[in-house]
Motif scaffolding. Structure first.
Motif, PDB file in Angstrom:
ATOM      1  N   TRP A 107      36.663  32.114 -52.101  1.00  0.00           N
ATOM      2  CA  TRP A 107      36.890  31.287 -50.910  1.00  0.00           C
ATOM      3  C   TRP A 107      36.406  29.853 -51.085  1.00  0.00           C
ATOM      4  O   TRP A 107      36.923  28.942 -50.469  1.00  0.00           O
ATOM      5  CB  TRP A 107      36.265  31.919 -49.667  1.00  0.00           C
ATOM      6  N   ARG A 108      35.440  29.602 -51.968  1.00  0.00           N
ATOM      7  CA  ARG A 108      34.937  28.245 -52.174  1.00  0.00           C
ATOM      8  C   ARG A 108      35.976  27.337 -52.849  1.00  0.00           C
ATOM      9  O   ARG A 108      35.832  26.120 -52.861  1.00  0.00           O
ATOM     10  CB  ARG A 108      33.652  28.277 -52.990  1.00  0.00           C
ATOM     11  N   ASP A 109      37.030  27.916 -53.434  1.00  0.00           N
ATOM     12  CA  ASP A 109      38.080  27.134 -54.084  1.00  0.00           C
ATOM     13  C   ASP A 109      39.155  26.668 -53.102  1.00  0.00           C
ATOM     14  O   ASP A 109      40.038  25.904 -53.476  1.00  0.00           O
ATOM     15  CB  ASP A 109      38.739  27.946 -55.204  1.00  0.00           C
ATOM     16  N   ASP A 110      39.130  27.137 -51.870  1.00  0.00           N
ATOM     17  CA  ASP A 110      40.125  26.767 -50.867  1.00  0.00           C
ATOM     18  C   ASP A 110      39.721  25.491 -50.144  1.00  0.00           C
ATOM     19  O   ASP A 110      38.591  25.019 -50.252  1.00  0.00           O
ATOM     20  CB  ASP A 110      40.289  27.891 -49.840  1.00  0.00           C
ATOM     21  N   ARG A 111      40.653  24.968 -49.348  1.00  0.00           N
ATOM     22  CA  ARG A 111      40.357  23.798 -48.510  1.00  0.00           C
ATOM     23  C   ARG A 111      39.199  24.170 -47.588  1.00  0.00           C
ATOM     24  O   ARG A 111      39.214  25.213 -46.949  1.00  0.00           O
ATOM     25  CB  ARG A 111      41.583  23.438 -47.682  1.00  0.00           C
ATOM     26  N   PRO A 112      38.189  23.303 -47.482  1.00  0.00           N
ATOM     27  CA  PRO A 112      37.059  23.617 -46.598  1.00  0.00           C
ATOM     28  C   PRO A 112      37.392  23.316 -45.138  1.00  0.00           C
ATOM     29  O   PRO A 112      38.353  22.613 -44.831  1.00  0.00           O
ATOM     30  CB  PRO A 112      35.975  22.669 -47.091  1.00  0.00           C
ATOM     31  N   TYR A 113      36.601  23.865 -44.257  1.00  0.00           N
ATOM     32  CA  TYR A 113      36.671  23.441 -42.868  1.00  0.00           C
ATOM     33  C   TYR A 113      36.180  21.995 -42.840  1.00  0.00           C
ATOM     34  O   TYR A 113      35.167  21.652 -43.449  1.00  0.00           O
ATOM     35  CB  TYR A 113      35.758  24.308 -41.989  1.00  0.00           C
ATOM     36  N   ALA A 114      36.906  21.145 -42.157  1.00  0.00           N
ATOM     37  CA  ALA A 114      36.527  19.736 -42.084  1.00  0.00           C
ATOM     38  C   ALA A 114      37.165  19.100 -40.862  1.00  0.00           C
ATOM     39  O   ALA A 114      38.247  19.517 -40.424  1.00  0.00           O
ATOM     40  CB  ALA A 114      36.973  18.994 -43.344  1.00  0.00           C
ATOM     41  N   ALA A 115      36.497  18.099 -40.322  1.00  0.00           N
ATOM     42  CA  ALA A 115      37.043  17.299 -39.229  1.00  0.00           C
ATOM     43  C   ALA A 115      36.730  15.838 -39.517  1.00  0.00           C
ATOM     44  O   ALA A 115      35.675  15.513 -40.064  1.00  0.00           O
ATOM     45  CB  ALA A 115      36.451  17.726 -37.892  1.00  0.00           C
ATOM     46  N   TRP A 116      37.657  14.976 -39.143  1.00  0.00           N
ATOM     47  CA  TRP A 116      37.547  13.522 -39.352  1.00  0.00           C
ATOM     48  C   TRP A 116      37.904  12.879 -38.029  1.00  0.00           C
ATOM     49  O   TRP A 116      39.043  12.977 -37.570  1.00  0.00           O
ATOM     50  CB  TRP A 116      38.464  13.145 -40.500  1.00  0.00           C
ATOM     51  N   LEU A 117      36.924  12.293 -37.353  1.00  0.00           N
ATOM     52  CA  LEU A 117      37.101  11.617 -36.069  1.00  0.00           C
ATOM     53  C   LEU A 117      36.997  10.122 -36.337  1.00  0.00           C
ATOM     54  O   LEU A 117      36.025   9.666 -36.930  1.00  0.00           O
ATOM     55  CB  LEU A 117      36.010  12.068 -35.084  1.00  0.00           C
ATOM     56  N   TYR A 118      37.999   9.345 -35.908  1.00  0.00           N
ATOM     57  CA  TYR A 118      38.039   7.938 -36.308  1.00  0.00           C
ATOM     58  C   TYR A 118      38.681   7.052 -35.251  1.00  0.00           C
ATOM     59  O   TYR A 118      39.406   7.509 -34.368  1.00  0.00           O
ATOM     60  CB  TYR A 118      38.810   7.780 -37.620  1.00  0.00           C
TER      61      TYR A 118
ATOM     62  N   MET B 182      38.171   3.868 -44.438  1.00  0.00           N
ATOM     63  CA  MET B 182      39.373   3.892 -45.272  1.00  0.00           C
ATOM     64  C   MET B 182      40.222   2.658 -44.952  1.00  0.00           C
ATOM     65  O   MET B 182      40.517   2.383 -43.793  1.00  0.00           O
ATOM     66  CB  MET B 182      40.178   5.165 -45.004  1.00  0.00           C
ATOM     67  N   LEU B 183      40.595   1.941 -45.994  1.00  0.00           N
ATOM     68  CA  LEU B 183      41.480   0.784 -45.884  1.00  0.00           C
ATOM     69  C   LEU B 183      42.799   1.158 -46.543  1.00  0.00           C
ATOM     70  O   LEU B 183      42.810   1.656 -47.675  1.00  0.00           O
ATOM     71  CB  LEU B 183      40.866  -0.431 -46.584  1.00  0.00           C
ATOM     72  N   SER B 184      43.910   0.959 -45.837  1.00  0.00           N
ATOM     73  CA  SER B 184      45.227   1.331 -46.354  1.00  0.00           C
ATOM     74  C   SER B 184      46.190   0.156 -46.272  1.00  0.00           C
ATOM     75  O   SER B 184      46.097  -0.667 -45.363  1.00  0.00           O
ATOM     76  CB  SER B 184      45.818   2.490 -45.539  1.00  0.00           C
ATOM     77  N   ALA B 185      47.122   0.123 -47.215  1.00  0.00           N
ATOM     78  CA  ALA B 185      48.186  -0.882 -47.206  1.00  0.00           C
ATOM     79  C   ALA B 185      49.486  -0.195 -47.608  1.00  0.00           C
ATOM     80  O   ALA B 185      49.496   0.663 -48.495  1.00  0.00           O
ATOM     81  CB  ALA B 185      47.870  -2.018 -48.172  1.00  0.00           C
ATOM     82  N   ARG B 186      50.586  -0.537 -46.942  1.00  0.00           N
ATOM     83  CA  ARG B 186      51.898   0.042 -47.228  1.00  0.00           C
ATOM     84  C   ARG B 186      52.944  -1.079 -47.185  1.00  0.00           C
ATOM     85  O   ARG B 186      52.821  -2.016 -46.413  1.00  0.00           O
ATOM     86  CB  ARG B 186      52.301   1.085 -46.181  1.00  0.00           C
TER      87      ARG B 186
ATOM     88  N   HIS C  79      40.449   2.374 -40.955  1.00  0.00           N
ATOM     89  CA  HIS C  79      39.953   3.532 -40.206  1.00  0.00           C
ATOM     90  C   HIS C  79      38.444   3.611 -40.400  1.00  0.00           C
ATOM     91  O   HIS C  79      37.969   3.549 -41.539  1.00  0.00           O
ATOM     92  CB  HIS C  79      40.554   4.833 -40.740  1.00  0.00           C
ATOM     93  N   ILE C  80      37.705   3.783 -39.314  1.00  0.00           N
ATOM     94  CA  ILE C  80      36.254   3.945 -39.376  1.00  0.00           C
ATOM     95  C   ILE C  80      35.898   5.135 -38.506  1.00  0.00           C
ATOM     96  O   ILE C  80      36.371   5.254 -37.375  1.00  0.00           O
ATOM     97  CB  ILE C  80      35.522   2.681 -38.870  1.00  0.00           C
TER      98      ILE C  80
END
Length: 182
Positions: A28-39, A100-104, A58-59
């Motif tokens: 199970w440690r090889d799978d995607r972990p539980y995570a949340a990103w509030l920004y 996170m800084l993004s450019a497109r 994004h901050i």
């Protein structure tokens, strides 16, 4: 050219597959972990009839202060679909401030019919994100073919557009990810 700005607040949540919950399988440690990103994010777009460039910042926070467990438990209770509370949030990614800084950039090339209407367009795009949440480079394209195509982002030209647009849309996008905290 036109400059637009947008400000938003968002939350992304990530969980493993239901059949791969923590401690349920040996790997199970090889799978995607539980995570949340509030920004909170701010975005600026420079638009032209045939091009669009975007820069965003994004901050936020990752981990327990992002309220992933609370939001998922509340959604499960309110929906009435799930009969058990989610498990595994005790294994979530730890607290970390995130930035996170993004450019497109997207460029639209148009093929016109003899009457001058757009019949096909090809829009290659490139982009990159840098930060402790996500660092990646991406590229791809979108192809539309049909009748009376208008620019998907240049609204100034929409006043003279045909009342009906019909098209088929397809595309490809790929990303090379150097770091993804989730």
């Amino acid at each position: 050219r036109c400059l637009t700005t947008a400000f938003s607040i968002g939350q992304d949540m990530y969980t493993p597959k239901p059949s791969r919950e923590p401690r349920e399988t040996s790997d199970w440690r090889d799978d995607r972990p539980y995570a949340a990103w509030l920004y909170a994010s701010g975005e600026a777009r420079v638009l032209g009839e045939e091009s669009m460039r975007t820069v965003s910042l994004h901050i936020g926070v990752i981990g327990p202060p992002a309220f992933g467990e609370l939001v998922q438990r509340t959604a499960h209770r309110l929906s009435g679909v799930y009969t058990q509370d989610p498990i595994g949030w005790d294994t979530q990614v730890g607290f970390e401030p995130g930035i996170m800084l993004s450019a497109r950039s997207v460029r639209r090339f148009v093929g016109r019919t003899p009457s001058g209407r757009a019949g096909v367009d090809f829009a290659p795009q490139i982009g990159a994100s840098f930060g402790n949440v996500l660092t990646e480079a991406e590229g791809g394209f979108q192809l539309r073919a049909g009748t009376n195509l208008s620019s998907p982002w240049w609204t100034s030209g929409w006043s003279g557009r045909a009342p009906v647009e019909l098209y088929v849309l397809g595309g490809v996008r790929g990303a090379a990810v150097a770091h993804n905290i989730t």
